[in-house]
Design an enzyme around this catalytic site. Structure first.
Site, PDB file in Angstrom:
ATOM      1  N   GLY A 256       0.814  -1.218   0.000  1.00  0.00           N
ATOM      2  CA  GLY A 256       0.000   0.000   0.000  1.00  0.00           C
ATOM      3  C   GLY A 256       0.843   1.262   0.000  1.00  0.00           C
ATOM      4  O   GLY A 256       0.549   2.225   0.723  1.00  0.00           O
TER       5      GLY A 256
ATOM      6  N   ARG B 265      -0.112   5.610  -1.781  1.00  0.00           N
ATOM      7  CA  ARG B 265      -0.851   6.775  -1.248  1.00  0.00           C
ATOM      8  C   ARG B 265      -0.747   6.793   0.278  1.00  0.00           C
ATOM      9  O   ARG B 265      -0.315   5.830   0.897  1.00  0.00           O
ATOM     10  CB  ARG B 265      -2.327   6.691  -1.652  1.00  0.00           C
ATOM     11  CG  ARG B 265      -2.544   6.769  -3.132  1.00  0.00           C
ATOM     12  CD  ARG B 265      -4.004   6.798  -3.534  1.00  0.00           C
ATOM     13  NE  ARG B 265      -4.642   5.495  -3.431  1.00  0.00           N
ATOM     14  CZ  ARG B 265      -5.598   5.188  -2.568  1.00  0.00           C
ATOM     15  NH1 ARG B 265      -6.057   6.097  -1.728  1.00  0.00           N
ATOM     16  NH2 ARG B 265      -6.149   3.987  -2.541  1.00  0.00           N
TER      17      ARG B 265
ATOM     18  N   ASN C  18       0.999  -2.606   5.360  1.00  0.00           N
ATOM     19  CA  ASN C  18       0.233  -1.360   5.501  1.00  0.00           C
ATOM     20  C   ASN C  18      -1.030  -1.337   4.648  1.00  0.00           C
ATOM     21  O   ASN C  18      -1.972  -0.607   4.967  1.00  0.00           O
ATOM     22  CB  ASN C  18       1.159  -0.190   5.123  1.00  0.00           C
ATOM     23  CG  ASN C  18       0.407   1.090   4.862  1.00  0.00           C
ATOM     24  OD1 ASN C  18      -0.022   1.767   5.784  1.00  0.00           O
ATOM     25  ND2 ASN C  18       0.210   1.429   3.584  1.00  0.00           N
TER      26      ASN C  18
ATOM     27  N   SER D  96      -4.898  -0.524  13.687  1.00  0.00           N
ATOM     28  CA  SER D  96      -5.699   0.692  13.865  1.00  0.00           C
ATOM     29  C   SER D  96      -6.161   0.755  15.315  1.00  0.00           C
ATOM     30  O   SER D  96      -6.367  -0.283  15.951  1.00  0.00           O
ATOM     31  CB  SER D  96      -6.931   0.653  12.966  1.00  0.00           C
ATOM     32  OG  SER D  96      -7.876   1.638  13.368  1.00  0.00           O
TER      33      SER D  96
ATOM     34  N   TYR E 195     -13.943  -3.887   9.634  1.00  0.00           N
ATOM     35  CA  TYR E 195     -12.626  -3.236   9.762  1.00  0.00           C
ATOM     36  C   TYR E 195     -12.059  -3.441  11.165  1.00  0.00           C
ATOM     37  O   TYR E 195     -10.896  -3.802  11.335  1.00  0.00           O
ATOM     38  CB  TYR E 195     -12.796  -1.747   9.443  1.00  0.00           C
ATOM     39  CG  TYR E 195     -11.518  -0.945   9.448  1.00  0.00           C
ATOM     40  CD1 TYR E 195     -10.599  -1.051   8.411  1.00  0.00           C
ATOM     41  CD2 TYR E 195     -11.225  -0.053  10.486  1.00  0.00           C
ATOM     42  CE1 TYR E 195      -9.426  -0.295   8.407  1.00  0.00           C
ATOM     43  CE2 TYR E 195     -10.065   0.714  10.484  1.00  0.00           C
ATOM     44  CZ  TYR E 195      -9.171   0.582   9.439  1.00  0.00           C
ATOM     45  OH  TYR E 195      -8.019   1.326   9.432  1.00  0.00           O
TER      46      TYR E 195
ATOM     47  N   LYS F 246      -8.652  -5.498  12.125  1.00  0.00           N
ATOM     48  CA  LYS F 246      -7.526  -4.861  12.813  1.00  0.00           C
ATOM     49  C   LYS F 246      -7.277  -5.512  14.179  1.00  0.00           C
ATOM     50  O   LYS F 246      -6.134  -5.604  14.626  1.00  0.00           O
ATOM     51  CB  LYS F 246      -7.765  -3.356  12.945  1.00  0.00           C
ATOM     52  CG  LYS F 246      -7.793  -2.612  11.600  1.00  0.00           C
ATOM     53  CD  LYS F 246      -6.514  -2.783  10.808  1.00  0.00           C
ATOM     54  CE  LYS F 246      -6.437  -1.850   9.605  1.00  0.00           C
ATOM     55  NZ  LYS F 246      -5.208  -2.049   8.818  1.00  0.00           N
TER      56      LYS F 246
HETATM   57  P1  NDP Z   1      -5.234   4.949   1.733  1.00  0.00           P
HETATM   58  O1  NDP Z   1      -6.619   4.585   1.338  1.00  0.00           O
HETATM   59  O2  NDP Z   1      -4.784   6.359   1.616  1.00  0.00           O
HETATM   60  O3  NDP Z   1      -4.178   4.024   0.920  1.00  0.00           O
HETATM   61  C1  NDP Z   1      -4.369   2.641   0.900  1.00  0.00           C
HETATM   62  C2  NDP Z   1      -3.194   1.983   0.207  1.00  0.00           C
HETATM   63  O4  NDP Z   1      -3.379   0.559   0.238  1.00  0.00           O
HETATM   64  C3  NDP Z   1      -3.077   2.361  -1.258  1.00  0.00           C
HETATM   65  O5  NDP Z   1      -1.709   2.356  -1.601  1.00  0.00           O
HETATM   66  C4  NDP Z   1      -3.799   1.215  -1.965  1.00  0.00           C
HETATM   67  O6  NDP Z   1      -3.364   1.015  -3.315  1.00  0.00           O
HETATM   68  C5  NDP Z   1      -3.367   0.050  -1.099  1.00  0.00           C
HETATM   69  N1  NDP Z   1      -4.271  -1.098  -1.169  1.00  0.00           N
HETATM   70  C6  NDP Z   1      -5.578  -1.152  -0.808  1.00  0.00           C
HETATM   71  N2  NDP Z   1      -6.060  -2.391  -1.030  1.00  0.00           N
HETATM   72  C7  NDP Z   1      -5.043  -3.123  -1.547  1.00  0.00           C
HETATM   73  C8  NDP Z   1      -4.907  -4.454  -1.993  1.00  0.00           C
HETATM   74  N3  NDP Z   1      -5.933  -5.323  -1.956  1.00  0.00           N
HETATM   75  N4  NDP Z   1      -3.721  -4.864  -2.491  1.00  0.00           N
HETATM   76  C9  NDP Z   1      -2.663  -4.015  -2.541  1.00  0.00           C
HETATM   77  N5  NDP Z   1      -2.716  -2.739  -2.124  1.00  0.00           N
HETATM   78  C10 NDP Z   1      -3.896  -2.306  -1.632  1.00  0.00           C
HETATM   79  O7  NDP Z   1      -5.080   4.400   3.229  1.00  0.00           O
HETATM   80  P2  NDP Z   1      -4.255   4.996   4.463  1.00  0.00           P
HETATM   81  O8  NDP Z   1      -2.918   5.419   4.026  1.00  0.00           O
HETATM   82  O9  NDP Z   1      -5.131   5.929   5.199  1.00  0.00           O
HETATM   83  O10 NDP Z   1      -4.138   3.681   5.368  1.00  0.00           O
HETATM   84  C11 NDP Z   1      -2.991   2.827   5.348  1.00  0.00           C
HETATM   85  C12 NDP Z   1      -3.135   1.802   6.449  1.00  0.00           C
HETATM   86  O11 NDP Z   1      -3.264   2.471   7.695  1.00  0.00           O
HETATM   87  C13 NDP Z   1      -4.366   0.919   6.314  1.00  0.00           C
HETATM   88  O12 NDP Z   1      -4.068  -0.384   6.715  1.00  0.00           O
HETATM   89  C14 NDP Z   1      -5.359   1.557   7.276  1.00  0.00           C
HETATM   90  O13 NDP Z   1      -6.296   0.630   7.724  1.00  0.00           O
HETATM   91  C15 NDP Z   1      -4.426   2.016   8.371  1.00  0.00           C
HETATM   92  N6  NDP Z   1      -4.989   3.087   9.183  1.00  0.00           N
HETATM   93  C16 NDP Z   1      -5.330   4.290   8.619  1.00  0.00           C
HETATM   94  C17 NDP Z   1      -5.855   5.284   9.404  1.00  0.00           C
HETATM   95  C18 NDP Z   1      -6.259   6.617   8.867  1.00  0.00           C
HETATM   96  O14 NDP Z   1      -6.855   7.402   9.638  1.00  0.00           O
HETATM   97  N7  NDP Z   1      -5.979   6.967   7.623  1.00  0.00           N
HETATM   98  C19 NDP Z   1      -6.073   5.080  10.849  1.00  0.00           C
HETATM   99  C20 NDP Z   1      -5.701   3.784  11.323  1.00  0.00           C
HETATM  100  C21 NDP Z   1      -5.156   2.842  10.503  1.00  0.00           C
HETATM  101  P3  NDP Z   1      -4.075   1.829  -4.554  1.00  0.00           P
HETATM  102  O15 NDP Z   1      -3.507   3.222  -4.503  1.00  0.00           O
HETATM  103  O16 NDP Z   1      -3.646   1.110  -5.764  1.00  0.00           O
HETATM  104  O17 NDP Z   1      -5.535   1.795  -4.297  1.00  0.00           O
END
Ligand code: NDP
Length: 239
Positions: free
Chosen positions: A8, A11, A82, A134, A147, A151
């Site tokens: 991930g 982004r 991640n 999370s 979710y 987590k």
């Molecule tokens: P974003 O939605 O901004 O980014 C998600 C990332 O994960 C992207 O790079 C996406 O790729 C990738 N991704 C999603 N599904 C898949 C998959 N099946 N296979 C491969 N890659 C995948 O999320 P965040 O940066 O906000 O979150 C990152 C992590 O942190 C997550 O695990 C989230 O649960 C955790 N988190 C986030 C919080 C928040 O407030 N933002 C709080 C607590 C935990 P693509 O760009 O191609 O879609």
């Protein structure tokens, strides 16, 4: 210089991790699913290798780890699980498919990636695995049952892996962010976000850099005796 694989990384928090490990002088590969443009921009900016794969699919994970090892020039020293998706829905409206997708991406994906990288780490008798959980896995979130369950599952995964892999010199920890300013929260709306900030004792949203700082520590030599821990990076939200 460590060989680092981040899921991930295109982004949000993952992008922040790719940038932070790049600045640290490490060799980085990252996995993303759909967003080719964003992934390319991270790769161009950081020199990291972008690999397109679905972490919820074990065959794709196997192929992605193989590609990462070629790009990194050896086995993975540091894995950061991640990649994740959220789902906000009343429990009675969650479909079977949604439930499976959230569990498969957040929890099974972390297991599949970990399973693929540990043989190289076991041979080297060292390695670091860091899951991104999370705070909702700790305290539960209303209308986020899949979710929160996924987590919370990462906590069990962390504890079990930490015990099993410690004799092989591998540490396993979980960083649990609070509300971080990324696209994942974009759909929440300004009122909800303001309420979340109000419930955060530090009085602000977190940034990807806040999470990256904790992950960098856990991947560093300074953390070689830290394993099986859940580290909150939530501004005090879940206290
Ligand atoms: P974003 O939605 O901004 O980014 C998600 C990332 O994960 C992207 O790079 C996406 O790729 C990738 N991704 C999603 N599904 C898949 C998959 N099946 N296979 C491969 N890659 C995948 O999320 P965040 O940066 O906000 O979150 C990152 C992590 O942190 C997550 O695990 C989230 O649960 C955790 N988190 C986030 C919080 C928040 O407030 N933002 C709080 C607590 C935990 P693509 O760009 O191609 O879609």
């Amino acid at each position: 210089m460590k060989r680092v694989l981040i899921s991930g990384g295109s982004r949000g928090i993952g992008r922040g991790l790719v940038e932070a490990f790049g600045r640290n002088g490490d060799k980085v590969a990252f996995i993303y699913k759909n967003n080719h443009e964003a992934a390319q921009s991270v790769a161009d900016k950081t020199g990291a290798t972008a690999i397109c794969a679905d972490v919820a699919n074990p065959q794709e994970v196997r192929r992605a780890v193989g590609e990462a090892e070629v790009a990194l020039g050896g086995h993975v020293d540091v894995l950061i699980n991640n990649a994740g998706i959220s789902l906000i829905s009343l429990m009675q409206d969650v479909t079977d498919e949604q439930w499976r997708e959230v569990l498969d991406t957040n929890l099974s994906g972390a297991f599949y990636l970990s399973r693929e990288v540990i043989s190289g780490m076991i041979s080297a008798k060292s390695g670091r695995i860091i899951h991104i959980g999370s705070m909702w896995g700790k305290v539960g979130a209303s209308c986020e049952v899949a979710y929160s369950a996924a987590k919370a599952g990462m906590r069990g995964l962390t504890l079990s892996m930490a015990k099993e892999l410690a004799p092989s010199g591998i540490t396993v920890n979980c960083v649990e962010p609070g509300v971080i300013d990324t696209a994942m929260n974009a759909a929440l709306g300004t009122d909800t976000l303001a309420a979340l900030v109000e419930n955060t004792p530090m009085g602000r949203l977190g940034a990807p850099e806040d999470v990256a700082a904790a992950v960098l520590f856990l991947a560093s030599d300074a953390a070689s005796f830290v394993t099986g821990q859940m580290i909150s990076v939530d501004g005090g939200f879940a206290l």
